[in-house]
Scaffold this motif. Structure first.
Motif: not given
Length: 236
Positions: A117, A120, A137, A156, A161
């Protein structure tokens, strides 16, 4: 006592053969990465600008990013809890100025991140307004997971996501299924899917295409577009 003037050479730092990300450095993993990268080229050719960032899961994958239209791309590769290459950094602290990049292409690096996280969030932070993030992913619902799921890698979830991407201020434009599917009749062969219908969701990887909004544009929509075998998905 006489000392030997020749000291043994220090061991060369290399990826531990038992580490989760070492699978990407082997032939099956590299073959899959090459295919996913090739299928991402149409999205790469849509992004224009000056500077981009290419995050790849292992050093064995070439640092040249085929299909990109940018003046320069900074390539980094996964090393332990962060990245190495031209820069050395951790996932949660990319040493780049906020709002400085036209593109971030993350190729199967979230699976081996200790802070996915946070990674990202960093990808979103370094994008300039109008900049594009391509997040590829492994698909946890694809049949090809039998190749990597026992290697310590974790797929993922596309929906999760997508929500992370939106939470960090990006807007999802498109999503694609990429890569081959598992063909049980052919032993351990990875085969191209024959159709793009229901079974497209069983392909080996997925790609999220997200953009940082220009200031003053329409606010982001609440929630993330659905991903797993639902209408609105664009097969790669």
């Amino acid at each position: 006592m006489t000392q030997n003037p020749k000291m043994p050479a220090a061991p060369t730092p290399r990826q531990h053969e038992g580490s989760a990300d070492s699978w990407f450095c082997r032939d099956p993993g590299l073959a899959l990465l090459h295919q996913v990268q090739r299928e991402s080229i149409p999205e790469l050719t849509r992004v224009f600008g000056h500077t981009g960032l290419y995050l790849r899961p292992c050093r064995a994958l070439p640092e040249a990013l085929s299909g990109n239209m940018l003046a320069q791309v900074l390539p980094l590769y996964r090393q332990r809890q962060g990245f190495a290459g031209a820069l050395a950094c951790r996932d949660e602290a990319l040493p780049l100025t906020s709002g400085s990049l036209s593109l971030v292409y993350a190729l199967c690096v979230l699976e081996t991140s200790w802070e996915p996280d946070a990674l990202v969030g960093e990808i979103a932070r370094v994008l300039k307004p109008g900049g594009v993030a391509l997040l590829a992913s492994l698909n946890p619902w694809g049949l090809a997971r039998l190749r990597w799921s026992f290697r310590g890698l974790r797929g993922i979830d596309p929906v999760h996501l997508g929500q992370q991407v939106v939470d960090h201020g990006l807007e999802i434009e498109r999503q694609h299924w990429l890569g081959p599917v598992w063909a049980p009749a052919s032993g351990l062969e990875l085969r191209e899917p024959r159709g793009q219908g229901f079974f497209a969701g069983l392909r080996a990887a997925h790609l999220v295409v997200a953009r940082r909004r220009e200031p003053g544009m329409t606010p982001l929509r609440a929630g993330a577009p659905s991903m797993a075998l639902r209408p609105g998905m664009t097969p790669g």
